[in-house]
Design a protein around this motif. Structure first.
Motif: not given
Ligand code: MG
Ligand code: MG
Length: 247
Positions: A104, A167, A174, A198, A200, A231
């Motif tokens: 991600d 996350h 997630h 992740a 961001e 991110e």
């Molecule tokens: Mg994300």
């Protein structure tokens, strides 16, 4: 937060590489006149080519494989047929799943010629991401990460969004824990090798409060000010942070 084995991180690196390839292809295609739906098509083609699947498509009903968030849209914008215009900025957020593991990542880029203020917001948000990632060493805490992001953004005169956060990521896009873009040094969960997050930052030129449009997705700044979003999916290792969403 489940710590990942070296084998799992290897697989996440493969997912991350697909995300990075999507980013590169879209970055090349962003120009005045292109629609965000066209950019979504580019991402779909890369996912197919790499035999990866999308973790965005169908997520709580999301209708696309990327989020496209221009100007005052912070995150979760839905690709459509409207053309990007010279001077816009747009955040592109996308993910990929390879062998059950998720990547991600997001970037924000100017469309055509953007003014200096907009470019500065993009650059500072990227620096905030980098500052957060730099804190991802064993023994540091989530508060160290959040504080570094916040200090970078606020030090440049901007605000950080608090209603949305980073996350954990692994076998789901997630996972716990939440990774706020604000915090106090020395506070929060301790990081260890094998944690994958992740990170961001969402940074606003004006106020940090957001609202969701009637489509149920599009998050905008409440005062209409510009927002930027960067991110990466990053692993904590004994040798320091490793960004997994790189080419
Ligand atoms: Mg994300
Ligand atoms: Mg994302």
């Amino acid at each position: 937060m489940g710590r990942r084995t070296p084998d799992e991180i290897r697989t996440m690196r493969r997912a991350g590489r697909v995300v990075a390839e999507i980013h590169e292809r879209i970055r090349d295609a962003v120009r005045p006149g292109v629609s965000t739906r066209q950019l979504d098509g580019i991402a779909r083609a890369v996912l197919d080519q790499r035999r990866a699947t999308s973790n965005f498509l169908g997520y709580h009903g999301f209708p696309a494989v990327i989020c496209t968030s221009p100007n005052d849209v912070v995150v979760h914008g839905i690709p459509d047929d409207r053309a990007l215009r010279d001077g816009d900025i747009v955040s592109i957020d996308c993910g990929a799943v390879v062998d059950g593991y998720h990547g991600d990542a997001a970037f924000t880029v100017g469309v055509g010629e953007v003014d200096r203020a907009a470019q500065r917001l993009i650059d500072v948000t990227r620096r905030a991401l980098e500052a957060g990632i730099a804190e991802m060493v064993p023994g540091n805490r989530l508060g160290d990460l959040g504080h570094a992001v916040q200090a970078t953004a606020e030090g440049a005169g901007y605000t950080v969004v608090r209603e949305y956060v980073g996350h954990g990521i692994g076998t789901a896009m997630h996972e716990p824990p939440d990774v706020p873009n604000y915090g106090r040094p020395g506070k929060g969960r301790k990081l260890g090798a094998g944690d994958v997050l992740a990170v961001e930052p969402m940074v606003c030129a004006g106020r940090e409060e957001t609202a969701v449009l009637d489509d149920g997705w599009t998050v905008v700044t409440i005062d209409g000010s510009l927002a930027a979003h960067w991110e990466h999916t990053v692993a904590v290792t004994d040798d320091g942070p490793e960004i997994l969403t790189l080419p």
